[in-house]
Every structure is written in structure tokens, then in C-alpha cells.
Design a protein around this motif. Structure first.
Motif, PDB file in Angstrom:
ATOM      1  N   TYR A 175       0.833  -1.206   0.000  1.00  0.00           N
ATOM      2  CA  TYR A 175       0.000   0.000   0.000  1.00  0.00           C
ATOM      3  C   TYR A 175       0.865   1.251   0.000  1.00  0.00           C
ATOM      4  O   TYR A 175       1.689   1.451   0.893  1.00  0.00           O
ATOM      5  CB  TYR A 175      -0.910  -0.010   1.226  1.00  0.00           C
ATOM      6  CG  TYR A 175      -1.697   1.268   1.440  1.00  0.00           C
ATOM      7  CD1 TYR A 175      -2.481   1.810   0.427  1.00  0.00           C
ATOM      8  CD2 TYR A 175      -1.663   1.931   2.667  1.00  0.00           C
ATOM      9  CE1 TYR A 175      -3.205   2.968   0.618  1.00  0.00           C
ATOM     10  CE2 TYR A 175      -2.390   3.090   2.879  1.00  0.00           C
ATOM     11  CZ  TYR A 175      -3.163   3.602   1.848  1.00  0.00           C
ATOM     12  OH  TYR A 175      -3.876   4.756   2.050  1.00  0.00           O
ATOM     13  N   ILE A 195      -6.721   2.858  -3.584  1.00  0.00           N
ATOM     14  CA  ILE A 195      -7.250   2.443  -2.284  1.00  0.00           C
ATOM     15  C   ILE A 195      -7.369   3.675  -1.399  1.00  0.00           C
ATOM     16  O   ILE A 195      -6.410   4.437  -1.246  1.00  0.00           O
ATOM     17  CB  ILE A 195      -6.341   1.395  -1.620  1.00  0.00           C
ATOM     18  CG1 ILE A 195      -6.478   0.039  -2.316  1.00  0.00           C
ATOM     19  CG2 ILE A 195      -6.667   1.236  -0.156  1.00  0.00           C
ATOM     20  CD1 ILE A 195      -5.738  -1.081  -1.650  1.00  0.00           C
ATOM     21  N   LEU A 258     -10.217  -1.870   3.195  1.00  0.00           N
ATOM     22  CA  LEU A 258      -9.808  -1.528   1.839  1.00  0.00           C
ATOM     23  C   LEU A 258     -11.024  -0.997   1.105  1.00  0.00           C
ATOM     24  O   LEU A 258     -12.103  -1.582   1.161  1.00  0.00           O
ATOM     25  CB  LEU A 258      -9.268  -2.753   1.079  1.00  0.00           C
ATOM     26  CG  LEU A 258      -8.088  -3.494   1.727  1.00  0.00           C
ATOM     27  CD1 LEU A 258      -7.639  -4.617   0.800  1.00  0.00           C
ATOM     28  CD2 LEU A 258      -6.933  -2.551   1.991  1.00  0.00           C
ATOM     29  N   ARG A 260     -12.053   0.473  -2.749  1.00  0.00           N
ATOM     30  CA  ARG A 260     -11.638   0.773  -4.110  1.00  0.00           C
ATOM     31  C   ARG A 260     -12.070   2.185  -4.483  1.00  0.00           C
ATOM     32  O   ARG A 260     -13.152   2.609  -4.143  1.00  0.00           O
ATOM     33  CB  ARG A 260     -12.260  -0.225  -5.114  1.00  0.00           C
ATOM     34  CG  ARG A 260     -11.680  -1.639  -4.971  1.00  0.00           C
ATOM     35  CD  ARG A 260     -12.372  -2.571  -5.931  1.00  0.00           C
ATOM     36  NE  ARG A 260     -11.837  -3.925  -5.811  1.00  0.00           N
ATOM     37  CZ  ARG A 260     -10.884  -4.407  -6.561  1.00  0.00           C
ATOM     38  NH1 ARG A 260     -10.338  -3.643  -7.487  1.00  0.00           N
ATOM     39  NH2 ARG A 260     -10.435  -5.646  -6.408  1.00  0.00           N
TER      40      ARG A 260
END
Length: 261
Positions: A175, A195, A258, A260
Motif C-alpha cells: 500500500y 485504495i 480496503l 476501491r
């Protein structure tokens, strides 16, 4: 003949969008004063022209770069686009303009401010990606390797091949907190997606034991009589310590989320 204009381009922030800015510059025979990404909130005193991304136009520019300037120029432009240099878009446009004029030799014109500036920005990008190949620290959550980084440059495209080849049979996620992006990999498939946030969960007993072992190893191998914090920071810059297990990361105790983009 190109003239410096009093217009500012604004594009969608994509590489194709930037190539459309190059197309617009040639089509209108103008050089913009600046090229702004969509999230720029600064006040401007000149006219702003919104450049719409047209894949046919961007493809024409993309094909022309290796054909007229060479593959090294295309690689330089692609990497320059990943840097944190604030005026990268305008400098890329100016570099391509020089390239169309001088051909492949433009990449050797390091005495020129435009070329030299882009080379320095790309060098910083490559140095940072090289360091992170050694500084990324994974934790295991639900049989998935998870790591968090906070780079200055957008390095995930440069890290993809390295980690996919290093862990070909694993599932992992890296990440990039700075840019709100993540490299996600499952065996022989990888993708980079936006993210919104990632918060590490509380480690289980096994994960906690591995962290303690790693910290013990790091502390044990040091020769106390040769402790040199300045030397350590020159080889392992302090801004990377935040996400390194041997320095006590992570400290957060929360759930993984998480989203999107």
C-alpha cells in the motif's frame, strides 16, 4: 513556429492525458505556461484550457516518441511522469519538443536545463525504488503478505517486477499511502488499484513473535563499539523507519479496511 502563450493547460492526471497536452501544444502551435493536474487548487491569473483525454491523439504522440526520438527517450518520459517533481508535465512537454527537433541525441544533452532537470528527477525516483526493494517490510494477515510505504515518488510500477518475481507463489499487497494506490498480487497476476485507506489489523500471536525475533536479530547483530547513527541514516534514511519492523512498526491496533477508488 511555437510561441510561449498565456494559457495554462489542465488535464486529468493520466499519462494519456499528458500526451494529449503535447498534441494540443503542437496542434495550436503554442507552449503553455503551466500544465496542471486535476487536483490543483492554486489560483491562476491566466486562462485555463481543459484538455480532454483522447486515446487516438495520445496514441499518435506515444507512437511518435520511439520512432522520432528513440526508446530511451520514451523510458525517460514514462519514468519522469512517476516522479514527485511538481513541474514534470511542463518539462516533459518541453523535452519532447526538443526531442522532435534534435532526435535521439536529446537524451545526451545534459547541459540543457530541461533535460538535466528531468534526469535528476528520474534519478531520485530510481534511487527511492531501489531503497524500497530492501526496506519494504511485510506482515502476514489471513495468509496475505501486507506492507505499507510512504514514498515521495510513485514507485509501485518500478517495484512490481521485483516483488512479483521474489514472491511468485505468495499473495501480497503493498500500500502506497502517499498516492492512495496499492500493488495487489496473487500467483502470476498483479494489478495496481486505488485504495482510499488501509489500517493494519492487530497482529496475531505468530505474527507478533516473528516481529520480536526480527527486532532481536537486528539488535543482536550490531557491534556496540562501532555504533554510528549518522552512518546508519546515510544508508537507511530515517524517513523509512516509520514502516520498518526492526524499529517497532507497526504500532497501530485497528481493523483492516480496503476501499476501491
Amino acid at each position: 513556429m511555437f510561441n510561449q502563450s498565456n494559457v495554462i493547460y489542465r488535464y486529468d492526471g493520466s499519462f494519456d492525458g499528458l500526451l494529449c497536452c503535447v498534441f494540443e501544444s503542437y496542434d495550436k502551435k503554442e507552449i503553455p505556461m503551466e500544465i496542471l493536474p486535476p487536483d490543483t487548487s492554486q489560483t491562476v491569473l491566466f486562462d485555463v484550457k481543459e484538455i480532454t483525454t483522447d486515446l487516438q491523439k495520445s496514441k499518435r504522440v506515444l507512437v511518435s516518441i520511439p520512432k522520432k526520438i528513440g526508446d530511451p527517450a520514451l523510458e525517460l518520459v514514462r519514468h519522469a511522469f512517476l516522479t514527485c517533481f511538481t513541474q514534470k508535465e511542463l518539462y516533459i512537454l518541453l523535452f519532447l519538443r526538443m526531442g522532435y527537433q534534435y532526435g535521439p541525441s536529446v537524451v545526451s544533452m545534459l547541459a540543457d536545463d530541461v533535460v538535466n532537470t528531468l534526469f535528476k528527477a528520474v534519478k531520485q525516483l530510481e534511487n527511492e525504488s531501489h531503497l524500497l526493494k530492501g526496506f519494504v517490510r511485510f506482515s502476514i494477515f489471513n495468509k496475505v503478505l501486507v506492507a505499507e510505504i510512504e514514498p515521495k515518488n510513485y514507485v509501485l510500477p518500478l517495484l512490481t517486477q521485483h516483488f512479483c518475481e521474489r514472491y511468485p507463489e505468495e499473495r501480497f499487497l503493498i500500500y502506497d499511502k502517499t498516492h492512495g494506490m496499492a500493488l495487489i498480487y496473487q500467483p502470476y497476476q498483479s494489478t495496481v488499484i486505488p485504495i482510499d485507506s488501509l489500517e493494519m489489523p492487530e497482529p496475531d500471536e505468530e505474527e507478533e513473535s516473528f516481529r520480536k525475533l526480527w527486532q532481536l536479530f537486528y539488535a543482536t547483530i550490531e557491534v556496540q563499539g562501532r555504533h554510528n547513527p549518522v552512518c546508519r541514516m546515510s544508508h537507511m534514511p530515517k524517513r523509512y523507519w516509520k514502516y520498518m519492523t526492526e524499529f517497532g512498526y507497526p504500532q497501530k491496533k485497528s481493523l483492516l479496511r480496503l476501499e476501491r477508488g
